[in-house]
Design a protein around this motif. Structure first.
Motif, mmCIF file in Angstrom:
data_model
loop_
_atom_site.group_PDB
_atom_site.id
_atom_site.type_symbol
_atom_site.label_atom_id
_atom_site.label_comp_id
_atom_site.label_asym_id
_atom_site.label_seq_id
_atom_site.Cartn_x
_atom_site.Cartn_y
_atom_site.Cartn_z
ATOM 1 N N ASP A 139 5.335 3.956 -12.666
ATOM 2 C CA ASP A 139 4.344 2.877 -12.359
ATOM 3 C C ASP A 139 6.111 2.156 -11.381
ATOM 4 O OD1 ASP A 139 6.772 0.879 -13.591
ATOM 5 O OD2 ASP A 139 4.407 0.755 -15.267
ATOM 6 N N ALA A 140 5.047 1.505 -10.470
ATOM 7 C CA ALA A 140 6.290 1.305 -9.439
ATOM 8 C C ALA A 140 7.569 -0.111 -10.594
ATOM 9 C CB ALA A 140 5.307 -0.454 -8.806
ATOM 10 N N ASP A 141 7.596 -0.037 -11.204
ATOM 11 C CA ASP A 141 8.980 -0.683 -12.171
ATOM 12 C C ASP A 141 9.553 0.674 -12.529
ATOM 13 O OD1 ASP A 141 7.938 -3.247 -11.707
ATOM 14 O OD2 ASP A 141 6.373 -2.767 -13.968
ATOM 15 N N ASP A 142 9.218 1.831 -12.123
ATOM 16 C CA ASP A 142 10.368 2.557 -13.321
ATOM 17 C C ASP A 142 11.024 3.079 -11.861
ATOM 18 O OD1 ASP A 142 9.590 2.958 -15.481
ATOM 19 O OD2 ASP A 142 7.878 3.644 -14.676
ATOM 20 N N THR A 143 12.504 3.684 -12.378
ATOM 21 C CA THR A 143 13.232 4.892 -11.867
ATOM 22 C C THR A 143 12.816 5.939 -12.006
ATOM 23 O OG1 THR A 143 14.489 2.893 -10.973
ATOM 24 C CG2 THR A 143 15.521 4.915 -11.293
ATOM 25 N N PHE A 144 12.641 6.968 -11.793
ATOM 26 C CA PHE A 144 12.045 8.554 -11.847
ATOM 27 C C PHE A 144 12.907 9.277 -12.224
ATOM 28 C CE2 PHE A 144 8.870 11.729 -10.688
ATOM 29 C CZ PHE A 144 9.171 12.347 -11.860
ATOM 30 N N LEU A 145 12.981 10.205 -12.542
ATOM 31 C CA LEU A 145 14.733 10.864 -12.447
ATOM 32 C C LEU A 145 14.511 12.480 -12.246
ATOM 33 C CD1 LEU A 145 17.314 12.673 -12.193
ATOM 34 C CD2 LEU A 145 17.889 12.225 -14.764
ATOM 35 N N LEU A 146 13.836 12.980 -11.733
ATOM 36 C CA LEU A 146 13.313 14.557 -11.246
ATOM 37 C C LEU A 146 13.951 15.317 -10.840
ATOM 38 C CD1 LEU A 146 10.506 16.018 -10.597
ATOM 39 C CD2 LEU A 146 10.973 15.758 -8.161
ATOM 40 N N HIS A 147 14.124 16.404 -12.433
ATOM 41 C CA HIS A 147 15.227 17.792 -11.693
ATOM 42 C C HIS A 147 14.466 18.930 -11.436
ATOM 43 C CE1 HIS A 147 18.067 15.680 -14.982
ATOM 44 N NE2 HIS A 147 16.926 15.456 -15.096
ATOM 45 N N GLY A 148 14.896 19.457 -10.322
ATOM 46 C CA GLY A 148 14.306 20.585 -9.329
ATOM 47 C C GLY A 148 13.649 19.718 -8.595
ATOM 48 N N GLY A 149 13.546 18.864 -8.034
ATOM 49 C CA GLY A 149 13.229 18.322 -6.239
ATOM 50 C C GLY A 149 12.060 18.548 -5.098
ATOM 51 N N SER A 150 13.488 19.840 -5.014
ATOM 52 C CA SER A 150 12.841 20.236 -3.746
ATOM 53 C C SER A 150 11.580 21.856 -3.703
ATOM 54 C CB SER A 150 14.345 21.468 -2.969
ATOM 55 O OG SER A 150 14.833 22.084 -4.149
ATOM 56 N N GLY A 151 11.380 22.411 -4.965
ATOM 57 C CA GLY A 151 10.706 23.296 -5.115
ATOM 58 C C GLY A 151 9.119 22.589 -4.966
ATOM 59 N N ALA A 152 8.456 23.376 -5.232
ATOM 60 C CA ALA A 152 6.844 23.221 -5.044
ATOM 61 C C ALA A 152 6.425 21.661 -5.529
ATOM 62 C CB ALA A 152 6.051 24.469 -4.878
ATOM 63 N N VAL A 153 6.381 21.764 -6.513
ATOM 64 C CA VAL A 153 6.796 20.893 -8.322
ATOM 65 C C VAL A 153 7.326 19.404 -7.560
ATOM 66 C CG1 VAL A 153 5.867 20.311 -10.235
ATOM 67 C CG2 VAL A 153 5.890 22.568 -9.468
ATOM 68 N N GLY A 154 8.156 20.110 -7.352
ATOM 69 C CA GLY A 154 8.956 18.731 -7.485
ATOM 70 C C GLY A 154 8.928 17.560 -6.486
ATOM 71 N N GLN A 155 8.819 18.845 -5.082
ATOM 72 C CA GLN A 155 8.467 18.036 -4.076
ATOM 73 C C GLN A 155 7.208 17.066 -4.082
ATOM 74 O OE1 GLN A 155 8.498 18.915 -0.054
ATOM 75 N NE2 GLN A 155 10.267 20.921 -0.451
ATOM 76 N N SER A 156 6.334 17.844 -4.751
ATOM 77 C CA SER A 156 4.947 17.139 -4.959
ATOM 78 C C SER A 156 5.122 15.738 -5.999
ATOM 79 C CB SER A 156 3.501 18.065 -5.606
ATOM 80 O OG SER A 156 3.430 18.850 -5.095
ATOM 81 N N ALA A 157 5.585 15.851 -7.264
ATOM 82 C CA ALA A 157 5.785 14.941 -7.822
ATOM 83 C C ALA A 157 6.593 13.290 -7.009
ATOM 84 C CB ALA A 157 7.206 15.245 -9.013
ATOM 85 N N ILE A 158 7.409 13.796 -6.100
ATOM 86 C CA ILE A 158 8.095 12.672 -6.027
ATOM 87 C C ILE A 158 6.967 11.970 -4.817
ATOM 88 C CG2 ILE A 158 9.902 12.031 -3.301
ATOM 89 C CD1 ILE A 158 11.568 14.701 -4.204
ATOM 90 N N GLN A 159 6.744 12.722 -4.217
ATOM 91 C CA GLN A 159 5.460 12.204 -2.937
ATOM 92 C C GLN A 159 4.784 11.250 -4.005
ATOM 93 O OE1 GLN A 159 4.279 14.691 0.421
ATOM 94 N NE2 GLN A 159 4.664 16.194 -1.161
ATOM 95 N N LEU A 160 3.571 11.550 -5.108
ATOM 96 C CA LEU A 160 3.383 11.528 -6.012
ATOM 97 C C LEU A 160 3.859 9.780 -6.631
ATOM 98 C CD1 LEU A 160 1.144 14.662 -7.780
ATOM 99 C CD2 LEU A 160 0.181 12.409 -5.614
ATOM 100 N N ALA A 161 4.764 9.408 -6.910
ATOM 101 C CA ALA A 161 5.452 8.883 -7.850
ATOM 102 C C ALA A 161 5.993 8.461 -6.268
ATOM 103 C CB ALA A 161 6.593 9.696 -8.213
ATOM 104 N N ARG A 162 6.178 7.841 -5.746
ATOM 105 C CA ARG A 162 6.520 7.292 -4.819
ATOM 106 C C ARG A 162 4.723 6.416 -4.268
ATOM 107 N NH1 ARG A 162 9.530 5.112 -3.781
ATOM 108 N NH2 ARG A 162 9.549 4.398 -1.292
ATOM 109 N N ARG A 163 4.037 7.084 -4.651
ATOM 110 C CA ARG A 163 3.175 6.116 -3.815
ATOM 111 C C ARG A 163 2.946 5.707 -4.584
ATOM 112 N NH1 ARG A 163 -1.062 7.807 -0.442
ATOM 113 N NH2 ARG A 163 -3.116 7.640 -1.630
ATOM 114 N N LEU A 164 2.941 5.203 -6.309
ATOM 115 C CA LEU A 164 2.660 4.640 -7.113
ATOM 116 C C LEU A 164 3.385 3.726 -6.578
ATOM 117 C CD1 LEU A 164 1.890 7.129 -10.231
ATOM 118 C CD2 LEU A 164 0.405 5.806 -9.039
ATOM 119 N N GLY A 165 4.634 3.797 -6.405
ATOM 120 C CA GLY A 165 5.516 2.582 -5.810
ATOM 121 C C GLY A 165 7.573 2.473 -6.886
#
Length: 314
Positions: free
Chosen positions: A139-165
């Motif tokens: 959620d918006a209070d979190d700092t989220f560490l994502l390993h493998g950010g450039s792959g298809a799942v990683g890019q999706s996870a970045i965008q979805l987490a950013r939409r949550l703030g």
């Protein structure tokens, strides 16, 4: 005549063959889809190579689950779908094909503004990312560490987490750091010293972490930086989840998805399709191959160094 990719034995990419197949008609509750684009996913080469267990081969096995195309025939007892409808196919059997019979339950209506390739890129990567991000309670209070950010799942996870703030710190090779910035993440290079580099860009700490890279480093650094290990998860090393002491979804995890987790993955397809059609979600296509070159597409996927999504074009 229609064609599909099949194999008769476990092995390397060379076992995949482009074959003519019999024309099929949809049964009750099914449709026939003329395939326009197919998504290539790592699970497909893992099963083909024997890296992931599967039932014994008792005949030709077809490949693939994700596709996009046009309905060209409709089976009996089916309302709501018609010839000419443009659809996204999720969780099919044998999607590496020029045409595909599929249950209507596996269809999502494709927005007209969304391209075929982008539509086929959605199901497994975005579904996996959405479910993981939601199951971890990002959620918006979190700092989220994502390993493998450039792959298809990683890019999706970045965008979805950013939409949550959430603030997102994502690992990738330096060549892909600009792409991570474009998506709203803070990039860091993986490799020795990763934990210190993450601390430097996130001095207030990391609250939650997801491994989409499949490395021991990803798990070790995540557990070092996240105090609550219930908020550390992997989508790649599921077979070792109990040993590693983290949560896991897929990746060989013997524990199946719960109905709620499966629903999150399914719900992500129409959600992401609508966002992408409106220009609010990006689906990067890494490479395109003709369907007949599926072996080369899987060979490239197997390198583990793909930025975005590989697509097959029938």
């Amino acid at each position: 005549m229609p064609h599909a990719i099949e194999y008769d034995r476990i092995g390397g990419p060379e076992v995949l063959e482009y074959r003519e197949i019999a024309h099929a008609l949809p049964g009750r509750g099914e449709v026939l889809v003329e395939v326009r684009a197919v998504g290539v996913n790592p699970i497909e080469w893992k099963i083909r190579s024997g890296k992931r267990a599967s039932p014994p081969l008792n005949g030709p096995r077809r490949v693939g689950t994700d596709a996009a195309g046009i309905i060209v025939a409709v089976g009996e007892g089916l309302d709501g779908w018609a010839i000419g409808d443009e659809v996204i196919v999720s969780g099919a059997s044998g999607a590496y094909a020029t045409e595909l019979v599929v249950a209507a339950s596996k269809l999502t209506r494709k927005p007209s503004e969304l391209g075929w390739e982008e539509a086929a890129a959605i199901p497994i990567p975005v579904g996996t990312a959405h479910q993981a991000v939601m199951s971890l309670g990002v959620d918006a209070d979190d700092t989220f560490l994502l390993h493998g950010g450039s792959g298809a799942v990683g890019q999706s996870a970045i965008q979805l987490a950013r939409r949550l703030g959430a603030t997102v710190v994502a690992t990738a090779s330096e060549a892909n750091h600009e792409r991570l910035r474009e998506l709203g993440a803070i990039p860091v290079a993986y490799g020795p010293g990763l934990a210190d580099r993450v601390r430097a860009v996130a001095p207030e700490g990391i609250d939650v972490a997801l491994d989409a890279a499949g490395t021991d480093e990803a798990i070790a650094v995540s557990k070092e930086l996240v105090s609550d290990h219930r908020r550390v998860a992997t989508i790649v090393q599921g077979a070792r989840a109990a040993e590693l002491g983290v949560r896991a979804w897929g990746g060989g995890n013997p524990v199946p998805l719960t109905p709620e987790e499966a629903a999150l993955r399914a719900d992500a397809v129409p959600f992401a399709a609508a966002l992408a059609a409106g220009g609010e979600f990006q689906l990067e296509i890494a490479r395109r191959y003709p369907l007949a070159e599926a072996a080369e597409a899987q060979r490239q996927s197997e390198t583990g160094h793909v930025r975005g999504k590989i697509i097959l074009i029938p």
